[in-house]
Write a protein that holds these residues in place. Sequence first.
Motif, PDB file in Angstrom:
ATOM      1  N   ASN A   1     -13.912  10.585  -9.312  1.00 18.94           N
ATOM      2  CA  ASN A   1     -14.485   9.312  -9.729  1.00 18.94           C
ATOM      3  C   ASN A   1     -15.399   8.651  -8.704  1.00 18.94           C
ATOM      4  N   ASP A   2     -15.173   8.945  -7.408  1.00 20.63           N
ATOM      5  CA  ASP A   2     -15.986   8.245  -6.415  1.00 20.63           C
ATOM      6  C   ASP A   2     -17.448   8.715  -6.444  1.00 20.63           C
TER       7      ASP A   2
ATOM      8  N   ASP B   1     -14.194   2.914  -3.970  1.00 21.61           N
ATOM      9  CA  ASP B   1     -15.437   3.555  -3.538  1.00 21.61           C
ATOM     10  C   ASP B   1     -15.199   4.840  -2.751  1.00 21.61           C
ATOM     11  N   SER B   2     -14.124   4.861  -1.988  1.00 25.09           N
ATOM     12  CA  SER B   2     -13.898   6.019  -1.107  1.00 25.09           C
ATOM     13  C   SER B   2     -13.081   7.112  -1.777  1.00 25.09           C
TER      14      SER B   2
ATOM     15  N   ARG C   1     -10.960   6.077 -16.520  1.00 30.08           N
ATOM     16  CA  ARG C   1     -10.160   7.301 -16.607  1.00 30.08           C
ATOM     17  C   ARG C   1      -8.683   7.041 -16.889  1.00 30.08           C
TER      18      ARG C   1
ATOM     19  N   SER D   1      -9.440   7.309  -4.165  1.00 30.24           N
ATOM     20  CA  SER D   1      -8.442   6.563  -4.918  1.00 30.24           C
ATOM     21  C   SER D   1      -7.402   5.971  -3.982  1.00 30.24           C
ATOM     22  N   GLN D   2      -6.802   4.879  -4.428  1.00 31.74           N
ATOM     23  CA  GLN D   2      -5.808   4.177  -3.626  1.00 31.74           C
ATOM     24  C   GLN D   2      -4.604   3.894  -4.533  1.00 31.74           C
ATOM     25  N   VAL D   3      -3.417   4.086  -3.967  1.00 29.50           N
ATOM     26  CA  VAL D   3      -2.204   3.823  -4.744  1.00 29.50           C
ATOM     27  C   VAL D   3      -1.517   2.597  -4.152  1.00 29.50           C
TER      28      VAL D   3
ATOM     29  N   TYR E   1       0.851  -1.185   0.000  1.00 27.92           N
ATOM     30  CA  TYR E   1       0.000   0.000   0.000  1.00 27.92           C
ATOM     31  C   TYR E   1       0.885   1.232   0.000  1.00 27.92           C
ATOM     32  N   VAL E   2       0.573   2.213  -0.819  1.00 26.20           N
ATOM     33  CA  VAL E   2       1.349   3.448  -0.840  1.00 26.20           C
ATOM     34  C   VAL E   2       0.581   4.574  -0.153  1.00 26.20           C
ATOM     35  N   ARG E   3      -0.572   4.886  -0.672  1.00 28.90           N
ATOM     36  CA  ARG E   3      -1.393   5.935  -0.048  1.00 28.90           C
ATOM     37  C   ARG E   3      -2.826   5.872  -0.568  1.00 28.90           C
ATOM     38  N   GLU E   4      -3.650   6.653   0.076  1.00 26.11           N
ATOM     39  CA  GLU E   4      -5.050   6.691  -0.291  1.00 26.11           C
ATOM     40  C   GLU E   4      -5.490   8.144  -0.316  1.00 26.11           C
ATOM     41  N   GLU E   5      -6.332   8.486  -1.261  1.00 23.86           N
ATOM     42  CA  GLU E   5      -6.942   9.813  -1.206  1.00 23.86           C
ATOM     43  C   GLU E   5      -8.425   9.601  -1.017  1.00 23.86           C
ATOM     44  N   VAL E   6      -8.871   9.903   0.203  1.00 23.32           N
ATOM     45  CA  VAL E   6     -10.261   9.646   0.533  1.00 23.32           C
ATOM     46  C   VAL E   6     -11.036  10.953   0.438  1.00 23.32           C
ATOM     47  N   ALA E   7     -12.102  10.912  -0.337  1.00 19.97           N
ATOM     48  CA  ALA E   7     -12.950  12.095  -0.469  1.00 19.97           C
ATOM     49  C   ALA E   7     -13.631  12.355   0.859  1.00 19.97           C
TER      50      ALA E   7
END
Lengths: 309, 249
Positions: free
Chosen positions: A238-239, B160-161, B179, B163-165, A178-184
């Motif tokens: 996109n979410d 869903d939440s 996309r 984006s995830q890397v 896992y690197v990172r997440e961008e959560v809205a």
Amino acid sequence: MSILILAEHDNASIKGATLNTVAAAKAIGGDIVVLVAGEGCGAAAEAAAKIDGVSKVLVADNAAYGHQLAENVSLLVAELGKDYGYILAPATTNGKNTLPRAAALLDVAQISEIISVESADTFKRPIYAGNVIATVQSSDSIKVITVRTTAFDAVAAEGGSASVEAVGSAHDAGNSSYVREEVAKSDRPELTAASIVVSGGRGMQNGDNFAMLYSLADKLGAAVGASRAAVDAGFVPNDMQVGQTGKIVAPGLYIAVGISGAIQHLAGMKDSKVIVAINKDEDAPIFQVADYGLVADLFDAVPELNSSL
Amino acid sequence: MKVLVAVKRVVDYNVKVRPKSDGTGVDLNNVKMAINPFCEIAIEEAVRLKEKGVVTEIVAVSIGPKVCQEQIRTALALGADRGILIETDVEVQPLAIAKLLKAVVDKEEPKMVILGKQAIDGDNNQTGQMLAALSGMSQGTFASEVVVEGDSVTVTREVDSGSQVVKLALPAVVTTDLRLNEPRYASLPNIMKAKKKPLDTMTPEELGVEVTPRVTTLKVEPPAERQAGVKVADVAELVDKLKNEAKVI
């Protein structure tokens, strides 16, 4: 036959999609066991034990499952799942990522996004963007299934008292990290769980104009969604996408603003109870599924609607 | 490095399909067929990686009846170097497709396999994950960005939440989301050139893969139709209907 459910959770809490999946398991019938795989996920496991209808919770609390990477969790699901008749997960991005991998490890098929349980081995599922409903029968000894959450009413999150059992297995495939997440971040309800959804399409013209929809949504206690056209154009992230390949929603009220109604979008929202369409093109296909259609310029109609609520 | 791209022949995305009246299947007579849109995105990504000098060879694979050659030729016109058709008239389901692709992976030893996240006919969203499992590869599903660096690939995933890397050791499976890129059109000279590119045909038997379906479709039917609605004259009438008729606000 026992049913193993891969829980949707964020370590701290159980997500609503799990409750819909338990409902599908109840429709199948049998002992319902919920697997919570994560790291520091004790609270989520405790919450899972309270879900109505659950007889046992398995907790796999290990760094290898911290970000629920499919490579690792699928090994766990395949190991535990071989003793069950059914393995279920909600058709969330997480469930869709992990469950087919577990199915392949078990050498069984997966049945994706069921919308009803017809019998122990027969299910209904939408194909062709929901334009066709297929009734399918599985011949596998273990039935691996993802559940379209909007098709099953959530069971109660409280009322159960399942036992909680720790699972020691730590599977680390070692080939992904896992690197990172961008959560809205949003104070509005979650799109897939909201009772009202306001969605914007290409007609919104730009991302700034979505402010009108946010304001309307806040008055209604609604979530905000979008069509693929609006997401592709970069108006919103996109979410927010509702549709065949985005999120599937079925709220009590769906307000489509400036959305023409491509079949791919309809696939994601046509099971909503009441659909409102606001579009200046009276021939837009969205009007064919709308209970109430308003042919108007959204830039006039939305502010007026907002002020009259 | 070598990349394998899977392409599926499906009903064109603009076609609204209907079940046959006897419920035995979907009416595909005289319906326009095309490459699954997500597979087109997969080809485009491979071609872009080749243009960047990351990828040296692109192999396009399709599974199905002989006519699937058309979709492989399209992939070749878009920039794939050679094609493989695994020819079968059996309805091949995701697990069997994954097994066939694994057999090709074992032969070709690509560093990356790029597939669409789902096909718009079956809407299964399984094959990439299953191939990754069977081949012991890492997986980056629902990709919106793919960056290859040395022996790994960093994939941004649409979840869903948000984006995830994730960072994946190669070889890896990547499945494409909408996309990731905007596919190009094939130019006429490239369409002509594609006709001369090599296209091998093999069968599931030759690959030693059992493709018998595990899931039987008992019937297909149209979904419940929505009742036709009404047009309202103005916002006031809309609010009135929502409050007093539908009682949803």
